[in-house]
Motif scaffolding. Structure first.
Motif, mmCIF file in Angstrom:
data_model
loop_
_atom_site.group_PDB
_atom_site.id
_atom_site.type_symbol
_atom_site.label_atom_id
_atom_site.label_comp_id
_atom_site.label_asym_id
_atom_site.label_seq_id
_atom_site.Cartn_x
_atom_site.Cartn_y
_atom_site.Cartn_z
ATOM 1 N N TYR A 337 6.585 15.824 -2.324
ATOM 2 C CA TYR A 337 5.177 16.229 -2.224
ATOM 3 C C TYR A 337 4.350 15.184 -1.494
ATOM 4 N N VAL A 338 4.661 13.911 -1.735
ATOM 5 C CA VAL A 338 3.821 12.847 -1.163
ATOM 6 C C VAL A 338 3.861 12.856 0.369
ATOM 7 N N CYS A 339 4.879 13.474 0.949
ATOM 8 C CA CYS A 339 4.968 13.505 2.417
ATOM 9 C C CYS A 339 3.888 14.378 3.049
ATOM 10 N N GLU A 355 6.983 6.810 1.862
ATOM 11 C CA GLU A 355 6.015 6.007 1.105
ATOM 12 C C GLU A 355 4.770 5.790 1.953
ATOM 13 N N PRO A 356 3.591 6.132 1.414
ATOM 14 C CA PRO A 356 2.355 5.999 2.199
ATOM 15 C C PRO A 356 2.140 4.571 2.710
ATOM 16 N N ARG A 357 1.542 4.490 3.915
ATOM 17 C CA ARG A 357 1.224 3.192 4.491
ATOM 18 C C ARG A 357 -0.167 2.752 4.029
ATOM 19 N N SER A 502 5.443 3.272 -5.611
ATOM 20 C CA SER A 502 5.028 1.995 -5.019
ATOM 21 C C SER A 502 3.950 1.284 -5.829
ATOM 22 N N CYS A 503 2.979 2.048 -6.339
ATOM 23 C CA CYS A 503 1.870 1.405 -7.070
ATOM 24 C C CYS A 503 2.155 1.455 -8.564
ATOM 25 N N SER A 504 1.882 0.351 -9.240
ATOM 26 C CA SER A 504 2.159 0.342 -10.680
ATOM 27 C C SER A 504 1.236 1.321 -11.400
ATOM 28 N N LEU A 547 -2.378 10.812 -3.852
ATOM 29 C CA LEU A 547 -1.591 11.345 -4.967
ATOM 30 C C LEU A 547 -1.949 10.603 -6.248
ATOM 31 N N GLY A 548 -1.887 9.285 -6.202
ATOM 32 C CA GLY A 548 -2.206 8.501 -7.389
ATOM 33 C C GLY A 548 -3.676 8.609 -7.759
ATOM 34 N N GLN A 549 -4.525 8.602 -6.728
ATOM 35 C CA GLN A 549 -5.968 8.634 -6.998
ATOM 36 C C GLN A 549 -6.414 9.932 -7.672
HETATM 37 FE FE1 SF4 Z 1 3.107 6.131 -4.045
HETATM 38 FE FE2 SF4 Z 1 1.494 6.967 -5.995
HETATM 39 FE FE3 SF4 Z 1 1.002 4.688 -4.766
HETATM 40 FE FE4 SF4 Z 1 0.671 7.009 -3.471
HETATM 41 S S1 SF4 Z 1 -0.483 6.276 -5.231
HETATM 42 S S2 SF4 Z 1 1.626 5.140 -2.689
HETATM 43 S S3 SF4 Z 1 2.380 8.205 -4.377
HETATM 44 S S4 SF4 Z 1 2.813 5.172 -6.030
#
Ligand code: SF4
Length: 603
Positions: A337-339, A355-357, A502-504, A547-549
């Motif tokens: 989905y993140v793509c 993985e988002p830049r 990628s993000c905690s 996605l995370g936000q």
């Molecule tokens: Fe990956 Fe979530 Fe961070 Fe986006 S917010 S880069 S999906 S870990």
């Protein structure tokens, strides 16, 4: 096997940028990508084996373990479950004799869950070896499994029950239906493909094309709503050896399926929009990044591209314009989905984990291969053709001042006529519900899980960037639905599954929120839990990408608009959580780390 792998790698010129194609082809040939294949790919592409494995393990549809001769992926999205997915799942398990997540001992059939496959208007649906089976019933499942036991070809399983529109074409032969229920400028049949390119483009400068797009005030149809004309202008001005046009067809937001329908019924319009963009920004290469769930369209879309090449609508000196060369190729994702996030899409296009830049730089300056790149949605490109054809000024008469033109909606859930509707921006939710035959509606999820859940007191609101913004997904829930258990919990599980890790914040907080939600659903919540949900959700704002936000949105918007559902489940007599037993918890953690607690020793 070795020969086949070598041939596949050579087919893509041993190019590491085509790693996704190589992996997908190997997966489809052998049902998995084993150690030997990984070694050979790494050697041929001059990469480390770890890099190859990293890419494989990122995507749902790639696997280092065999997935079975017939790999069955059953959609587990909210609407699928509303329409009987659990019964279908149980029937598959009973008939095949294994649980989901397993492959039969003889390696013939594998059963897997998967997130929304873009078929919300015809659920329950499953993908089997790249063929989409819609409106499944227990009887149909038994029929399918029986045919598999007999070793039948996929063509025999299809049963010639093709969908409507172009789905019956020999290059598609798909059981999917387009379900177009309302047409506007994009879905209309009154456009002759190629006429803008052939009749108008030779007399327009690239700057004039951009000006029409700017005058129209069209904003990107993927959800973010960035002004398209500005994006094209920034990209044209950006310096680079090459410029690229990318069409984002990775519609993974649960509940969205309109891009699938546009690509089925109007692919020429989408490709022509990419050609216009290529002309405008000075690019000679376009890529359609298509989600793997739509793999069944491969041959069909490639045929359309070939026909356009033959008709001088693609290729060299297009429409007789000296030096204007533009080609399009299709690049498939493999289930992530993140793509859909533009920078993750670029990573995937380059054969890496999606993985988002970090941004900036933005893709218009440094995108694909670090070159200036525009990334627009399928619907945006299709709409751009009608804008150039009729003029930007003409376009502004549709919609509202800040949201011009039309919007194509994917409407599903509890309504009589789920499908695709093209409406003018400014349409209100009440009218939408009347249009689709939805009665006794409890809630509407606007814009998918990352959007907003609204109740009847907000159905007067209108669709548009200044009110209810949406990429197109509208899911309707009747009074009979349990919003917290069936909807919000499902959405939270979706975000947990789809985080790239990628993000905690994004890796952990959705788990924490989901656990608290489950505690409330199980009748163990206290008032303080509601405050915690609201407060802890803010942590997700620090995440790198959308996605995370937005991962807490299902909880935040349901807490705001359906607070009574939460409150009804709380233990009324308790303000704070009295269920936590400190002594037992300390004893338990001491046991795990093999330490002896000083007080209250473990019995
Ligand atoms: Fe990956 Fe979530 Fe961070 Fe986006 S917010 S880069 S999906 S870990």
């Amino acid at each position: 096997m070795e020969n086949t792998i070598t041939n596949i790698i050579e087919k893509y010129n041993n190019d590491p940028l085509r790693l996704m194609d190589i992996l997908i082809d190997i997966q489809e040939n052998f049902g998995f990508i084993g150690n030997d294949a990984v070694k050979e790919i790494a050697l041929a592409l001059n990469m480390s084996e770890v890099d190859v494995e990293q890419t494989i393990t990122f995507y749902h549809f790639l696997s280092t373990e065999p997935r079975g001769k017939y790999a069955i992926y059953l959609n587990n999205s909210v609407v699928s479950i509303m329409y009987g997915q659990k019964t279908i799942k149980a029937t598959f398990e009973k008939e095949v004799g294994i649980s989901f997540g397993q492959v039969t001992a003889d390696g013939s059939i594998g059963l897997f869950d998967t997130a929304c496959i873009g078929m919300n208007d015809q659920e329950p649906a499953a993908i089997i070896n790249n063929h989409v089976f819609t409106k499944l019933t227990p009887y149909r499942v038994r029929e399918i499994v029986k045919s598999m036991r007999q070793g039948k070809d996929m063509d025999e399983l299809i049963n010639e029950s093709y969908g409507d529109g172009k789905n019956h074409l020999p290059s598609l032969k798909s059981m999917v239906s387009s379900n177009i229920r309302r047409k506007g400028m994009v879905l209309s049949d009154n456009y002759v493909y190629g006429s803008v390119t052939k009749l108008m483009l030779p007399n327009l400068s690239p700057e004039a094309v951009i000006q029409e797009i700017k005058t129209s005030h069209i904003r990107g149809r993927g959800g973010a709503g960035f002004p398209t004309g500005l994006k094209w202008e920034f990209c044209r001005r950006a310096k680079g050896d090459n410029h690229f046009v990318i069409c984002n067809a990775d519609e993974g937001e649960p509940g969205t399926f309109k891009d699938r329908v546009i690509l089925t019924e109007k692919p020429e319009l989408v490709f022509e929009g990419m050609v216009l963009a290529g002309y405008a920004i000075g690019s000679d290469e376009g890529i359609l990044y298509l989600r793997y769930e739509y793999r069944y369209m491969k041959e069909y879309l490639e045929d359309v591209i070939s026909t356009m090449l033959k008709n001088n609508l693609l290729g060299s000196n297009i429409a007789g314009i000296d030096g204007f060369n533009f080609d399009i190729r299709i690049q498939f994702g493999a289930g992530a989905y993140v793509c859909g996030e533009e920078s993750a899409l670029l990573e995937s296009l380059e054969g890496k984990r999606g993985e988002p830049r970090d941004k900036p730089p933005f893709p218009v300056e440094k995108g694909y291969l670090n070159q200036p790149t525009i990334i627009n949605n399928v619907e945006t490109f299709a709409t751009a053709v009608r804008i150039v054809e009729n003029g930007g000024e003409w376009f502004t008469q549709f919609g509202t001042e800040d949201s011009t033109g039309t919007k194509i909606l994917s409407i599903s859930g509890d309504c009589l006529f789920p499908g695709v509707y093209e409406v003018n921006w400014g349409f209100n939710v009440n009218d939408m519900l009347d249009m689709v035959g939805a009665y006794d509606v409890q809630a509407v999820q606007v814009g998918g899980p990352s959007g907003t859940l609204i109740g009847p007191d907000e159905f007067h609101r209108t669709l548009g960037y200044s009110d209810l913004s949406t990429g197109g997904s509208m899911i309707i829930f009747g009074m009979q639905r349990n919003l917290l258990q069936d909807v919000v919990l499902n959405f939270m599980e979706f975000f947990i599954d789809e985080s790239c890790g990628s993000c905690s914040t994004c890796r952990n907080m959705p788990h924490v929120l989901k656990n608290k939600l489950e505690k409330i659903i199980n009748g163990k919540g206290v008032k303080g839990d509601l405050a915690d949900l609201k407060e802890w959700s803010k942590v997700l704002n620090a995440s790198r990408c959308g996605l995370g936000q937005t991962a807490a949105n299902p909880i935040i918007s349901s807490l705001k608009n359906f607070r009574h559902l939460y409150e009804n489940l709380l233990q009324r007599d308790k303000e704070f959580d009295q269920g936590f037993d400190l002594i037992t918890s300390v004893q338990r953690s001491c046991k795990y780390v093999k330490r002896v607690p000083k007080f209250h020793p473990i019995e």
